[in-house]
Design an enzyme around this catalytic site. Structure first.
Site, PDB file in Angstrom:
ATOM      1  N   ARG A 243       0.848  -1.190   0.000  1.00 18.94           N
ATOM      2  CA  ARG A 243       0.000   0.000   0.000  1.00 18.94           C
ATOM      3  C   ARG A 243       0.887   1.245   0.000  1.00 18.94           C
ATOM      4  NH1 ARG A 243      -3.297  -2.899  -1.628  1.00 18.94           N
ATOM      5  NH2 ARG A 243      -5.427  -3.277  -0.882  1.00 18.94           N
ATOM      6  N   GLU A 272      -3.918   7.741  -5.230  1.00 17.85           N
ATOM      7  CA  GLU A 272      -4.207   6.959  -6.434  1.00 17.85           C
ATOM      8  C   GLU A 272      -5.554   7.377  -7.014  1.00 17.85           C
ATOM      9  OE1 GLU A 272      -3.827   2.749  -5.874  1.00 17.85           O
ATOM     10  OE2 GLU A 272      -1.841   2.913  -4.980  1.00 17.85           O
ATOM     11  N   HIS A 291      -0.790   0.455  -9.965  1.00 13.65           N
ATOM     12  CA  HIS A 291      -1.394  -0.481  -9.007  1.00 13.65           C
ATOM     13  C   HIS A 291      -1.838  -1.742  -9.768  1.00 13.65           C
ATOM     14  CE1 HIS A 291      -3.670  -0.777  -4.921  1.00 13.65           C
ATOM     15  NE2 HIS A 291      -3.256  -1.963  -5.338  1.00 13.65           N
TER      16      HIS A 291
END
Length: 315
Positions: A243, A272, A291
């Site tokens: 993360r 993000e 991601h």
């Protein structure tokens, strides 16, 4: 018969089940389960009252009022921060555990890409900014064998252990970092180490690659802050696949620009999607993924196999 309700619309192709994958799940289901697939929220809420279990990408707190017989709620996501819900008593949440092999392969590819010079040399071989069009001497100073390196895996859970097993044939040293003391897995060698966060500061200077695979919670925010990042050797490469809150990005950018760290491979970020104007996009020796370290055409096949096995274990 018990009913599994499937509601998995997703904008990412790897996360959107195909007709073939849904049939794969149907064939995998235990004999006492039936499958209902819906594609809209309205259909999902209409079917939810009769569902014994459901698998979803999203679930809202008020939906539990429509689910009197929902005992198990599944999601392919691994992160425990994915749902912001509190299930009622008697309803269990299940997260995916199958991601290890995919993310570990991504991390292994990046480790090899940096170690063998493929990633840093790419910039030297393309464009007209490099004065040497045939930079063999530069490559000589970049390329190294993994056998001489130390890989520190910050977050030595299922994914971290899978990566460690993949690294064994390369004969590099492995350091696994856990929050609390755990015995070393049997596959590790005497030269490898499993340590706790208390030992992190003393071990970071030994690492050639630091692999972040840490979940998001209050204890992990900026765990790699300016102080800890400054402990890394100038040639060390920082990777993050857990993360984005793990790393102080501003501190990392400063170190990368000053060439006080060898490079970074980042799949997750503090914000993000990563903004177009993010300085990380313009920082040297920084390689970015959106991601996506778990993307694979068989992502949902792996998940559905795991889901079917979990359904077999339910009372």
């Amino acid at each position: 018969m018990k009913n599994l309700l499937v509601f998995l619309p997703n904008a990412v192709a790897s996360f959107q089940p195909t007709t073939g994958q849904l049939e794969f799940l149907r064939q995998k289901l235990p004999q006492d389960w039936t499958l209902t697939v819906v594609s809209s929220e309205a259909d999902f809420l209409q079917r939810l009252p009769s569902a014994r279990a459901a698998t979803v990408w999203t679930f809202r707190q008020d939906w539990f009022a429509h689910a009197p017989d929902l005992f198990d709620l599944f999601t392919p996501a691994a992160g425990r921060d994915y749902f912001h819900i509190t299930p009622p008593s008697g309803t269990r949440l299940h997260y995916g555990h199958f991601h290890g092999a995919i993310i570990a392969e991504t991390a292994l590819a990046a480790i090899l890409g940096f170690s063998r010079g493929l990633l840093p040399l790419h910039a030297l071989m393309h464009g007209d900014s490099n004065p040497d069009p045939w930079p063999r001497n530069a490559y000589t100073g970049i390329a190294r064998r993994l056998a001489s390196q130390t890989i520190l895996i910050l977050g030595f859970g299922a994914i971290g252990k899978t990566l460690a097993q993949m690294l064994l044939p390369f004969q590099c040293r492995i350091i696994g970092i856990t929050r609390t003391p755990h015995p070393a897995p049997s596959f590790l060698r005497p030269t490898d180490t499993v340590a706790t966060l208390r030992q992190l500061d003393s071990l970071l200077p030994e690492a050639d690659h630091v692999i972040g695979i840490v979940p998001s919670d209050t204890d992990s925010t900026h765990l790699l802050d300016a102080s800890r990042l400054s402990l890394l050797k100038p040639t060390a490469i920082l990777h993050n696949y857990g993360r984005g809150n793990l790393i102080d990005e501003n501190a990392l950018i400063l170190l990368l620009r000053a060439r006080k760290i060898g490079g970074a491979v980042l799949d997750v970020f503090e914000q993000e999607p990563l903004p177009k104007e993010s300085p990380l996009r313009f920082t040297p020796n920084t390689f970015l993924l959106p991601h996506a370290s778990a993307f694979s055409p068989d992502y949902l096949n792996l998940y559905f196999s795991e889901l079917a096995e979990e359904l077999k274990q339910l009372p």
